[in-house]
Motif scaffolding. Structure first.
Motif, mmCIF file in Angstrom:
data_model
loop_
_atom_site.group_PDB
_atom_site.id
_atom_site.type_symbol
_atom_site.label_atom_id
_atom_site.label_comp_id
_atom_site.label_asym_id
_atom_site.label_seq_id
_atom_site.Cartn_x
_atom_site.Cartn_y
_atom_site.Cartn_z
ATOM 1 N N ASP A 250 0.811 -1.221 0.000
ATOM 2 C CA ASP A 250 0.000 0.000 0.000
ATOM 3 C C ASP A 250 0.846 1.273 0.000
ATOM 4 O OD1 ASP A 250 -2.505 -1.271 -0.048
ATOM 5 O OD2 ASP A 250 -2.467 -1.567 2.121
ATOM 6 N N ASP A 251 1.998 1.253 0.668
ATOM 7 C CA ASP A 251 2.813 2.464 0.810
ATOM 8 C C ASP A 251 3.726 2.747 -0.385
ATOM 9 O OD1 ASP A 251 1.670 2.862 3.297
ATOM 10 O OD2 ASP A 251 3.265 1.802 4.353
ATOM 11 N N MET A 252 3.760 1.877 -1.376
ATOM 12 C CA MET A 252 4.612 2.089 -2.549
ATOM 13 C C MET A 252 3.839 2.927 -3.565
ATOM 14 S SD MET A 252 6.467 -0.653 -5.095
ATOM 15 C CE MET A 252 4.945 -1.079 -5.942
ATOM 16 N N THR A 253 4.079 4.240 -3.530
ATOM 17 C CA THR A 253 3.263 5.147 -4.344
ATOM 18 C C THR A 253 4.017 5.858 -5.463
ATOM 19 O OG1 THR A 253 3.671 6.913 -2.760
ATOM 20 C CG2 THR A 253 1.686 5.585 -2.419
ATOM 21 N N CYS A 254 5.364 5.698 -5.509
ATOM 22 C CA CYS A 254 6.130 6.434 -6.519
ATOM 23 C C CYS A 254 7.376 5.644 -6.929
ATOM 24 C CB CYS A 254 6.544 7.800 -5.970
ATOM 25 S SG CYS A 254 7.724 7.693 -4.603
ATOM 26 N N GLY A 255 8.091 6.183 -7.878
ATOM 27 C CA GLY A 255 9.305 5.533 -8.353
ATOM 28 C C GLY A 255 10.369 5.408 -7.273
ATOM 29 N N GLY A 256 10.455 6.403 -6.407
ATOM 30 C CA GLY A 256 11.422 6.342 -5.306
ATOM 31 C C GLY A 256 11.108 5.199 -4.363
ATOM 32 N N CYS A 257 9.830 5.039 -4.072
ATOM 33 C CA CYS A 257 9.396 3.916 -3.224
ATOM 34 C C CYS A 257 9.739 2.591 -3.909
ATOM 35 C CB CYS A 257 7.889 3.967 -2.993
ATOM 36 S SG CYS A 257 7.290 5.428 -2.150
ATOM 37 N N ALA A 258 9.478 2.513 -5.196
ATOM 38 C CA ALA A 258 9.744 1.286 -5.949
ATOM 39 C C ALA A 258 11.230 0.946 -5.917
ATOM 40 C CB ALA A 258 9.248 1.432 -7.383
ATOM 41 N N ARG A 259 12.090 1.958 -6.030
ATOM 42 C CA ARG A 259 13.535 1.716 -5.967
ATOM 43 C C ARG A 259 13.939 1.191 -4.594
ATOM 44 N NH1 ARG A 259 13.312 6.023 -9.345
ATOM 45 N NH2 ARG A 259 13.563 7.608 -7.726
ATOM 46 N N THR A 260 13.343 1.738 -3.537
ATOM 47 C CA THR A 260 13.641 1.279 -2.183
ATOM 48 C C THR A 260 13.194 -0.164 -1.990
ATOM 49 O OG1 THR A 260 13.449 3.528 -1.325
ATOM 50 C CG2 THR A 260 13.254 1.741 0.273
ATOM 51 N N VAL A 261 12.020 -0.492 -2.506
ATOM 52 C CA VAL A 261 11.502 -1.863 -2.423
ATOM 53 C C VAL A 261 12.435 -2.819 -3.167
ATOM 54 C CG1 VAL A 261 9.637 -3.353 -3.270
ATOM 55 C CG2 VAL A 261 9.093 -1.255 -2.031
ATOM 56 N N THR A 262 12.836 -2.450 -4.374
ATOM 57 C CA THR A 262 13.738 -3.287 -5.169
ATOM 58 C C THR A 262 15.063 -3.493 -4.447
ATOM 59 O OG1 THR A 262 12.721 -2.548 -7.233
ATOM 60 C CG2 THR A 262 14.934 -3.474 -7.391
ATOM 61 N N LYS A 263 15.603 -2.409 -3.917
ATOM 62 C CA LYS A 263 16.880 -2.467 -3.204
ATOM 63 C C LYS A 263 16.791 -3.391 -1.977
ATOM 64 C CE LYS A 263 20.328 0.932 -1.843
ATOM 65 N NZ LYS A 263 20.522 2.353 -1.587
ATOM 66 N N ALA A 264 15.695 -3.292 -1.236
ATOM 67 C CA ALA A 264 15.513 -4.121 -0.038
ATOM 68 C C ALA A 264 15.512 -5.605 -0.403
ATOM 69 C CB ALA A 264 14.209 -3.751 0.669
ATOM 70 N N ILE A 265 14.841 -5.945 -1.495
ATOM 71 C CA ILE A 265 14.781 -7.346 -1.929
ATOM 72 C C ILE A 265 16.148 -7.793 -2.431
ATOM 73 C CG2 ILE A 265 13.765 -8.923 -3.617
ATOM 74 C CD1 ILE A 265 11.186 -7.140 -3.384
ATOM 75 N N GLN A 266 16.815 -6.945 -3.201
ATOM 76 C CA GLN A 266 18.104 -7.335 -3.765
ATOM 77 C C GLN A 266 19.223 -7.347 -2.728
ATOM 78 O OE1 GLN A 266 18.282 -4.915 -7.347
ATOM 79 N NE2 GLN A 266 17.347 -6.574 -8.507
ATOM 80 N N MET A 267 18.991 -6.780 -1.558
ATOM 81 C CA MET A 267 19.976 -6.879 -0.479
ATOM 82 C C MET A 267 20.043 -8.320 0.044
ATOM 83 S SD MET A 267 21.552 -4.012 0.246
ATOM 84 C CE MET A 267 22.009 -4.033 1.958
ATOM 85 N N ILE A 268 18.912 -9.022 0.015
ATOM 86 C CA ILE A 268 18.928 -10.412 0.491
ATOM 87 C C ILE A 268 19.168 -11.400 -0.649
ATOM 88 C CG2 ILE A 268 17.552 -10.018 2.564
ATOM 89 C CD1 ILE A 268 15.155 -11.194 1.011
ATOM 90 N N ASP A 269 18.865 -10.990 -1.885
ATOM 91 C CA ASP A 269 19.137 -11.828 -3.045
ATOM 92 C C ASP A 269 19.514 -10.919 -4.219
ATOM 93 O OD1 ASP A 269 19.317 -13.562 -5.168
ATOM 94 O OD2 ASP A 269 17.233 -14.216 -5.095
ATOM 95 N N PRO A 270 20.826 -10.688 -4.411
ATOM 96 C CA PRO A 270 21.279 -9.783 -5.476
ATOM 97 C C PRO A 270 20.838 -10.198 -6.883
ATOM 98 C CG PRO A 270 23.070 -10.276 -3.959
ATOM 99 C CD PRO A 270 21.929 -11.186 -3.598
ATOM 100 N N THR A 271 20.496 -11.465 -7.081
ATOM 101 C CA THR A 271 20.091 -11.924 -8.406
ATOM 102 C C THR A 271 18.574 -11.939 -8.585
ATOM 103 O OG1 THR A 271 20.084 -14.246 -7.740
ATOM 104 C CG2 THR A 271 22.163 -13.364 -8.585
ATOM 105 N N ALA A 272 17.841 -11.447 -7.599
ATOM 106 C CA ALA A 272 16.376 -11.455 -7.678
ATOM 107 C C ALA A 272 15.894 -10.585 -8.835
ATOM 108 C CB ALA A 272 15.776 -10.953 -6.372
ATOM 109 N N SER A 273 14.848 -11.056 -9.486
ATOM 110 C CA SER A 273 14.170 -10.271 -10.509
ATOM 111 C C SER A 273 12.978 -9.601 -9.831
ATOM 112 C CB SER A 273 13.694 -11.187 -11.635
ATOM 113 O OG SER A 273 12.827 -10.478 -12.498
ATOM 114 N N VAL A 274 12.961 -8.263 -9.854
ATOM 115 C CA VAL A 274 11.910 -7.513 -9.173
ATOM 116 C C VAL A 274 11.223 -6.604 -10.179
ATOM 117 C CG1 VAL A 274 11.390 -5.922 -7.287
ATOM 118 C CG2 VAL A 274 13.308 -7.523 -7.063
#
Length: 64
Positions: A6-30
């Motif tokens: 719900d809180d992902m409302t802009c491109g900046g939020c999307a980048r933060t979400v992607t970064k958080a996922i790729q911190m635990i799996d650098p090869t993740a496709s997001v």
């Protein structure tokens, strides 16, 4: 895996979400879509690990 954030409302939020996922799996496709607040993830990390990473980044996914 697919998550609704719900809180992902802009491109900046999307980048933060992607970064958080790729911190635990650098090869993740997001793939993020801020207008619909959906995130699709292909990762070797477990769903629980990804949910934890998103919560810690300040973007908890909605319970399904």
């Amino acid at each position: 895996m697919q998550f609704h954030i719900d809180d992902m409302t802009c491109g900046g939020c999307a980048r933060t979400v992607t970064k958080a996922i790729q911190m635990i799996d650098p090869t993740a496709s997001v793939v993020t879509d801020p207008p619909t607040r959906l995130v699709r993830v292909q990762s070797s990390a477990s769903e629980e690990q990804i949910v934890t990473a998103l919560r810690e980044a300040g973007f908890p996914p909605r319970a399904r």
